[in-house]
Enzyme design. Structure first.
Site, PDB file in Angstrom:
ATOM      1  N   ASP A   1       4.503  12.673   0.204  1.00 21.72           N
ATOM      2  CA  ASP A   1       3.516  12.197  -1.189  1.00 21.72           C
ATOM      3  C   ASP A   1       3.129  13.553  -2.169  1.00 21.72           C
ATOM      4  O   ASP A   1       2.097  13.357  -1.898  1.00 21.72           O
ATOM      5  CB  ASP A   1       2.087  10.937  -0.658  1.00 21.72           C
ATOM      6  CG  ASP A   1       2.718  10.552  -2.022  1.00 21.72           C
ATOM      7  OD1 ASP A   1       2.605  11.108  -3.056  1.00 21.72           O
ATOM      8  OD2 ASP A   1       2.100   9.018  -2.021  1.00 21.72           O
TER       9      ASP A   1
ATOM     10  N   TYR B   1      -2.952   6.849   0.255  1.00 24.84           N
ATOM     11  CA  TYR B   1      -3.713   5.469  -0.887  1.00 24.84           C
ATOM     12  C   TYR B   1      -4.031   3.831  -0.047  1.00 24.84           C
ATOM     13  O   TYR B   1      -2.598   4.125   0.931  1.00 24.84           O
ATOM     14  CB  TYR B   1      -2.314   5.908  -1.823  1.00 24.84           C
ATOM     15  CG  TYR B   1      -2.372   4.787  -2.777  1.00 24.84           C
ATOM     16  CD1 TYR B   1      -3.554   3.897  -3.398  1.00 24.84           C
ATOM     17  CD2 TYR B   1      -1.238   3.658  -2.815  1.00 24.84           C
ATOM     18  CE1 TYR B   1      -3.451   2.774  -4.478  1.00 24.84           C
ATOM     19  CE2 TYR B   1      -1.435   2.314  -3.607  1.00 24.84           C
ATOM     20  CZ  TYR B   1      -2.061   2.528  -4.046  1.00 24.84           C
ATOM     21  OH  TYR B   1      -2.072   1.135  -5.259  1.00 24.84           O
TER      22      TYR B   1
ATOM     23  N   LYS C   1       1.962   7.191 -12.062  1.00 23.40           N
ATOM     24  CA  LYS C   1       0.452   8.408 -12.238  1.00 23.40           C
ATOM     25  C   LYS C   1       0.801   9.602 -13.582  1.00 23.40           C
ATOM     26  O   LYS C   1       1.933   9.657 -14.499  1.00 23.40           O
ATOM     27  CB  LYS C   1       0.481   8.599 -11.123  1.00 23.40           C
ATOM     28  CG  LYS C   1      -0.165   7.944 -10.122  1.00 23.40           C
ATOM     29  CD  LYS C   1      -0.903   6.699 -10.478  1.00 23.40           C
ATOM     30  CE  LYS C   1      -0.948   5.674  -9.170  1.00 23.40           C
ATOM     31  NZ  LYS C   1      -0.042   4.812  -8.603  1.00 23.40           N
TER      32      LYS C   1
ATOM     33  N   ARG D   1      22.342  -2.114 -10.382  1.00 22.77           N
ATOM     34  CA  ARG D   1      21.478  -2.557  -9.483  1.00 22.77           C
ATOM     35  C   ARG D   1      22.329  -1.062  -8.699  1.00 22.77           C
ATOM     36  O   ARG D   1      21.300  -0.149  -8.339  1.00 22.77           O
ATOM     37  CB  ARG D   1      21.647  -3.367  -8.103  1.00 22.77           C
ATOM     38  CG  ARG D   1      20.459  -3.338  -7.357  1.00 22.77           C
ATOM     39  CD  ARG D   1      20.596  -3.993  -6.553  1.00 22.77           C
ATOM     40  NE  ARG D   1      21.992  -4.583  -5.322  1.00 22.77           N
ATOM     41  CZ  ARG D   1      23.001  -5.481  -5.913  1.00 22.77           C
ATOM     42  NH1 ARG D   1      22.912  -6.381  -6.600  1.00 22.77           N
ATOM     43  NH2 ARG D   1      24.270  -4.950  -5.031  1.00 22.77           N
TER      44      ARG D   1
END
Length: 380
Positions: free
Chosen positions: A173, A99, A198, A47
């Site tokens: 972004d 978004y 994406k 992690r």
């Protein structure tokens, strides 16, 4: 090294143990330590750090012109981690065309933790200046935006934001443009985020998000949150993103070539009321897009004269374009944002036109794609 070379080699040296050219997938949760509290090469628990993820993070930093990269389980996990830098009772200024998932996180989740959000037109630097308040600590931009493909002058907004008394963080972004088309850190941004799902992945087969920064102190705060909150990217997913990034420059050029061909078709079609593409002279921010982007990318939006029903008919009539959410893959996708990806903004100031259709133009043959859109429009 130039971008195309970095995409293939940054952060990815041949394995020192056996010379493997491709970065190994380290499917381990824990690591042997050389002594109590003495982890080998800094690895103790996956992690916190994993060699495959580290290779990806180093590659992302190089591509964005940053010094530190962090990878997450999704784009929204990355977004949420950035917002955790803030204390309660502070103000966030965001673009008024973001978004739907970002709006949902801001408006429906983080407001409950006493964060105040204002949405403004970031394509107008004066609107940004007017919307800043004494409690503003972060400004959030998308450029190009989702789904209206509005373009913000990052450098101009950065100058306004950083001249404010509180020195808010400027976050961009960069999902739609990717670092191949624009590098916000070089234009004054403090933080860059991505939905790697994406274009960076490029094959619609893996979920992930990223944060890239230059500042070491800021990177340390974000790395602490990455570990403490735990929404990290797994080793196999990290490998898939490294694989996808290697072809990013080639794909983005083809996406843009195909998109421009479709735009030239759409601008003459009688059923299309308005089309939006950053590198077309009709775009309101065309000059800014040409200044800060390498090409126009693979996203197109257009509004059907027949409104919602016509938009739905087009989206349901394509044969090569797949009716689906998401974007940025090698295959072409089509959707109606108001009824799909942006349903969460319905009734808000971010409401999307019901007749707007969004295309994620893939890398298929452009003539086939145009023929597909033509026959779908004929059915509308």
């Amino acid at each position: 090294m130039k971008f195309e070379t970095l995409a293939i080699h940054a952060g990815q040296e041949p394995d020192p143990n056996n010379g493997a050219v491709m970065t190994p997938v380290y499917l381990t949760s824990t690591y042997m330590q050389d002594g109590v509290g003495k982890p080998r090469q800094g690895y103790e628990y996956s992690r916190t750090q994993n060699p495959t993820r580290k290779a990806l993070q180093d590659c992302l930093a190089a591509l964005e012109g940053g010094n530190h990269g962090l990878a997450f389980a999704s784009g929204l996990a990355a977004t949420d981690t950035v917002l955790r830098l803030l204390d309660s009772d502070t103000h966030v200024l965001a673009g008024n065309d973001v978004y739907g998932g970002t709006f949902r996180l801001f408006d429906k989740v983080l407001r409950r933790f006493k964060l105040d959000f204002t949405f403004a037109d970031t394509t107008d630097p004066e609107s940004v200046a007017e919307a800043l308040t004494p409690s503003t600590r972060l400004v959030w931009l998308e450029t190009p935006t989702n789904p209206y493909l509005r373009v913000t002058d990052i450098r101009a907004v950065a100058e306004i934001v950083h001249s404010h008394e509180n020195k808010p963080l400027l976050v961009v972004d960069n999902t739609f443009a990717t670092p191949y088309l624009q590098r916000p850190l070089e234009l004054g941004a403090d933080i860059v985020v991505h939905s790697m799902t994406k274009y960076l992945g490029g094959h619609s087969d893996v979920l992930g998000g990223a944060i890239i920064v230059k500042d070491k102190e800021l990177a340390e705060k974000l790395a602490f949150l990455q570990n403490a909150v735990g929404a990290v990217l797994g080793a196999m997913d990290s490998f898939l993103f490294l694989r996808g990034i290697k072809t990013l420059p080639i794909r983005m050029d083809r996406h843009a070539e195909n998109a421009m061909a479709i735009v030239e078709f759409l601008e003459k079609h009688p059923k299309v009321g308005n089309f939006i593409y950053p590198f077309h002279p009709s775009h309101p921010q065309y000059k800014i897009a040409k200044q800060q982007m390498k090409n126009g990318g693979g996203m197109i939006s257009f509004i059907m004269k027949g409104g919602r029903e016509a938009a739905i008919k087009v989206a349901e009539s394509t044969k090569i374009f797949t009716l689906a959410e998401s974007l940025g893959g090698v295959e072409s996708l089509i959707e109606v944002p108001a009824a799909m990806t942006h349903l969460s903004v319905a009734g808000s100031q971010l409401d999307v036109h019901p007749g707007l259709v969004r295309l994620s133009v893939g890398i298929e043959n452009k003539d086939d794609l145009i023929d597909d859109i033509r026959q779908a429009l004929e059915r509308a």
